[in-house]
Motif scaffolding. Structure first.
Motif, short mmCIF file in Angstrom:
data_model
loop_
_atom_site.label_atom_id
_atom_site.label_comp_id
_atom_site.label_asym_id
_atom_site.label_seq_id
_atom_site.Cartn_x
_atom_site.Cartn_y
_atom_site.Cartn_z
N PHE A 70 -9.99 3.97 77.41
CA PHE A 70 -10.28 5.39 77.58
C PHE A 70 -8.99 6.18 77.55
O PHE A 70 -7.93 5.70 77.95
CB PHE A 70 -10.93 5.66 78.94
CG PHE A 70 -12.22 4.94 79.19
CD1 PHE A 70 -12.23 3.71 79.83
CD2 PHE A 70 -13.43 5.52 78.82
CE1 PHE A 70 -13.42 3.04 80.09
CE2 PHE A 70 -14.62 4.86 79.08
CZ PHE A 70 -14.62 3.63 79.70
N LEU A 120 -12.83 11.49 80.76
CA LEU A 120 -12.56 10.16 80.20
C LEU A 120 -13.21 10.07 78.82
O LEU A 120 -14.43 10.12 78.70
CB LEU A 120 -13.14 9.07 81.09
CG LEU A 120 -12.32 8.61 82.29
CD1 LEU A 120 -13.13 7.70 83.17
CD2 LEU A 120 -11.05 7.91 81.84
N ILE A 121 -12.37 9.93 77.82
CA ILE A 121 -12.84 9.88 76.44
C ILE A 121 -12.86 8.43 76.00
O ILE A 121 -11.86 7.72 76.13
CB ILE A 121 -11.91 10.72 75.54
CG1 ILE A 121 -11.94 12.18 76.00
CG2 ILE A 121 -12.33 10.60 74.07
CD1 ILE A 121 -10.78 13.00 75.50
N ASN A 122 -14.01 7.99 75.47
CA ASN A 122 -14.12 6.60 75.00
C ASN A 122 -13.30 6.42 73.72
O ASN A 122 -13.47 7.16 72.75
CB ASN A 122 -15.58 6.26 74.70
CG ASN A 122 -16.39 6.08 75.96
OD1 ASN A 122 -16.23 6.81 76.92
ND2 ASN A 122 -17.27 5.10 75.94
#
Lengths: 111, 114
Positions: A35, A43-45
């Motif tokens: 992340f 939180l960016i995958n």
């Protein structure tokens, strides 16, 4: 003790350069996620891997469950890549999908 | 990226007050997780659900927190009596299955206990 050891804890890159982040696991993991957390906390995958290597643009990640590590490679770093990067993994045998997180790598990309 | 919706984004409570936050998981995701992230970037798993049933929770959650995921309503996490040490980012996540599947996080609720 900690099941996920992430390194480095901080990284400074010039725009256009690259580097690698690494997570070592002290127990066998089923899968790993990476992340990016931005300054507002989102939180960016980036990747989900059960094995092998995946690539997405300037990012590439590998998960070797047998040797208990995962890496995240960033190439041609851009200013917007700045943020905190986390790996998170689920131990083999865990039934509920609970993730164990590394302590993060604070990445700063500067001109 | 993620379609997990958390409200409110920010929450300020006095010590001893109740603090409640909500989460709508991504459509079609029956599994919901709550994590607490402190200022040292340490993530603590709190509880997870599959549909309305608790799958796993830690002691702290059992004693001072209450959480639920009722059908056709947002999931919620409530701290019964806030303490200064509860100040943190509370992250809700959802997934298609309990394990072996990607987990997606909401933007979090940042709780400050004054």
């Amino acid at each position: 003790g900690d099941q996920v050891e992430q390194s480095p804890s901080a990284l400074s890159l010039h725009e256009g350069t690259g580097s690698a982040l690494r997570c070592n696991f002290t127990t066998t993991m089923r899968a790993v996620q990476w992340f990016q957390q931005n300054s507002r906390g989102s939180l960016i995958n980036l990747f989900y891997l059960a094995s092998g290597t995946k690539e997405n643009g300037r990012l590439k990640s590998t998960f070797n469950s047998k040797e208990s590590y995962s890496t995240l490679h960033i190439r041609d770093a851009q200013l917007e890549d700045s943020g905190t990067y986390f790996c998170a993994a689920a131990p083999t045998g865990a039934n509920t999908g609970k993730l164990t997180f590394g302590h993060g790598t604070i990445l700063r990309v500067h001109p | 990226n993620s379609k997990v919706i958390q409200t409110p984004r920010y929450l300020v409570k006095g010590q001893g007050q109740k603090a409640k936050m909500r989460c709508i998981p991504e459509k079609g995701h029956p599994v919901v997780f709550w994590y607490q992230q402190n200022k040292n970037n340490e993530f603590k798993f709190l509880i997870n659900f599959q549909n309305q049933e608790v799958l796993q929770q830690i002691d702290m959650t059992e004693k001072r927190f209450s959480a639920e995921c009722p059908s056709n309503s947002p999931c919620s996490l409530e701290i019964q009596s806030s303490e200064a040490g509860d100040s943190a980012l509370y992250l809700c996540a959802s997934s298609l299955r309990g394990r072996d599947t990607e987990v997606f996080f909401g933007k979090g609720t940042r709780l400050t206990v004054v």
